[in-house]
Design a protein around this motif. Structure first.
Motif, PDB file in Angstrom:
ATOM      1  N   LEU A   1       0.826  -1.202   0.000  1.00  0.00           N
ATOM      2  CA  LEU A   1       0.000   0.000   0.000  1.00  0.00           C
ATOM      3  C   LEU A   1       0.866   1.260   0.000  1.00  0.00           C
ATOM      4  O   LEU A   1       0.553   2.242  -0.687  1.00  0.00           O
ATOM      5  N   PHE A   2       1.952   1.212   0.773  1.00  0.00           N
ATOM      6  CA  PHE A   2       2.868   2.348   0.801  1.00  0.00           C
ATOM      7  C   PHE A   2       3.502   2.563  -0.562  1.00  0.00           C
ATOM      8  O   PHE A   2       3.580   3.698  -1.052  1.00  0.00           O
TER       9      PHE A   2
ATOM     10  N   GLY B   1       0.919   4.006  -2.972  1.00  0.00           N
ATOM     11  CA  GLY B   1       0.695   5.428  -2.718  1.00  0.00           C
ATOM     12  C   GLY B   1       1.855   6.281  -3.188  1.00  0.00           C
ATOM     13  O   GLY B   1       1.655   7.359  -3.771  1.00  0.00           O
TER      14      GLY B   1
ATOM     15  N   PHE C   1       1.763   6.461  -6.962  1.00  0.00           N
ATOM     16  CA  PHE C   1       0.734   7.407  -7.419  1.00  0.00           C
ATOM     17  C   PHE C   1       1.202   8.841  -7.240  1.00  0.00           C
ATOM     18  O   PHE C   1       0.958   9.701  -8.095  1.00  0.00           O
ATOM     19  N   LEU C   2       1.899   9.108  -6.127  1.00  0.00           N
ATOM     20  CA  LEU C   2       2.417  10.454  -5.885  1.00  0.00           C
ATOM     21  C   LEU C   2       3.415  10.854  -6.958  1.00  0.00           C
ATOM     22  O   LEU C   2       3.421  11.998  -7.426  1.00  0.00           O
TER      23      LEU C   2
ATOM     24  N   TYR D   1       1.505  11.350 -10.327  1.00  0.00           N
ATOM     25  CA  TYR D   1       0.405  12.315 -10.351  1.00  0.00           C
ATOM     26  C   TYR D   1       0.620  13.449 -11.364  1.00  0.00           C
ATOM     27  O   TYR D   1      -0.322  13.826 -12.070  1.00  0.00           O
TER      28      TYR D   1
END
Length: 280
Positions: free
Chosen positions: A14-15, A18, A21-22, A25
């Motif tokens: 999950l980390f 995330g 995605f960062l 983005y």
């Protein structure tokens, strides 16, 4: 222990998701903004999903600007990148072979000079190079962007030197006994064995050439010779309304070759850099 390990692994993924995605983005925002009307892109910058999908941005961008289709700019970039990549790979491989395998006077001195060029900012040599190419009559041509690549690149040379040093010298001796000269030894023995380093140099050269803006700005002044980096800039106009939608659309188009190259050849980047740190 099994449950604890499962929880740790889930949190870890999950980390990473995330964090990925960062990092992605800005690209996602660019993609979504390419479907927005130009006048609302920055007004609704905090909204990722467009309220109205404008597919015409891609049509307008592909039609080009200044009387030239965007395909012309892509072809110009491909020509520049292909020629400079070939030059970087061939010249850097030859120079690296000389430093790694041959003995000549001042070898350590010239190697140190070459490594020092890695710390030399381009801004230091920018004006002298411009004067030189101006005296040669090369302005408004791709020669200043291509010809210097045939004199080697310090980073690629160092990368290939480290790779060649992992190759046992016994192979050189065996090839010499079989009648191979230095040049034949290079392209029959060394080149096939340093293929990962050559692939890595090719990929980096492609990336740097594709995104290069300062060089074309300095040497090119005819729109028909512009690469994609300068073509994107042409969509911005300080005197009239800038076509942000078309520019963002074509930015996505110009990113596609970069993603394709990285997707298919990423293993060579990892292998080339990791193996070059080893010693035989």
């Amino acid at each position: 222990m099994t449950t604890k390990r499962y929880v740790k692994r889930t949190l870890y993924h999950l980390f990473l998701a995330g964090f990925a995605f960062l990092m992605l983005y800005p690209v996602i925002w660019l993609l979504m903004s390419s479907f927005k009307p130009s006048e609302t892109i920055f007004v609704t910058a905090d909204s990722l999903i467009p309220e109205t999908w404008i597919w015409d941005n891609y049509k307008q961008g592909w039609e080009g600007i200044g009387g030239y289709s965007f395909l012309v700019f892509i072809k110009n970039s491909l020509v520049i990148v292909a020629l400079s990549t070939v030059g970087h790979v061939i010249s850097s491989a030859l120079i690296a072979f000389g430093f790694a395998r041959l003995q000549f006077f001042g070898k350590g001195f010239w190697f140190a000079i070459m490594m020092l060029t890695l710390m030399l900012p381009f801004e230091v040599v920018m004006i002298p190079q411009y004067i030189l190419f101006s005296e040669l009559g090369w302005l408004n041509s791709i020669k200043p962007l291509v010809v210097p690549s045939y004199f080697g690149h310090a980073f690629f040379i160092f990368l290939m030197i480290q790779f060649i040093r992992t190759i046992p010298q016994e192979l050189d001796e065996a090839a010499t006994i079989d009648g191979c000269g230095k040049f034949r030894l290079f392209y029959r023995v060394i080149v096939p064995l340093i293929a990962p380093a050559i692939a890595t140099a090719s990929i980096f050269s492609f990336y740097w050439g594709w995104e290069n803006l300062l060089g074309p700005v300095m040497y090119l002044n005819s729109p028909g010779k512009y690469p994609v980096s300068m073509a994107l800039k042409m969509f911005l106009d300080n005197e009239t309304v800038s076509n942000w939608g078309a520019m963002f659309a074509m930015s996505i188009v110009t990113l596609l070759p970069v993603f394709v190259v990285f997707f298919f050849f990423q293993k060579y980047i990892v292998e080339g850099i990791s193996t070059s740190g080893l010693k035989g």
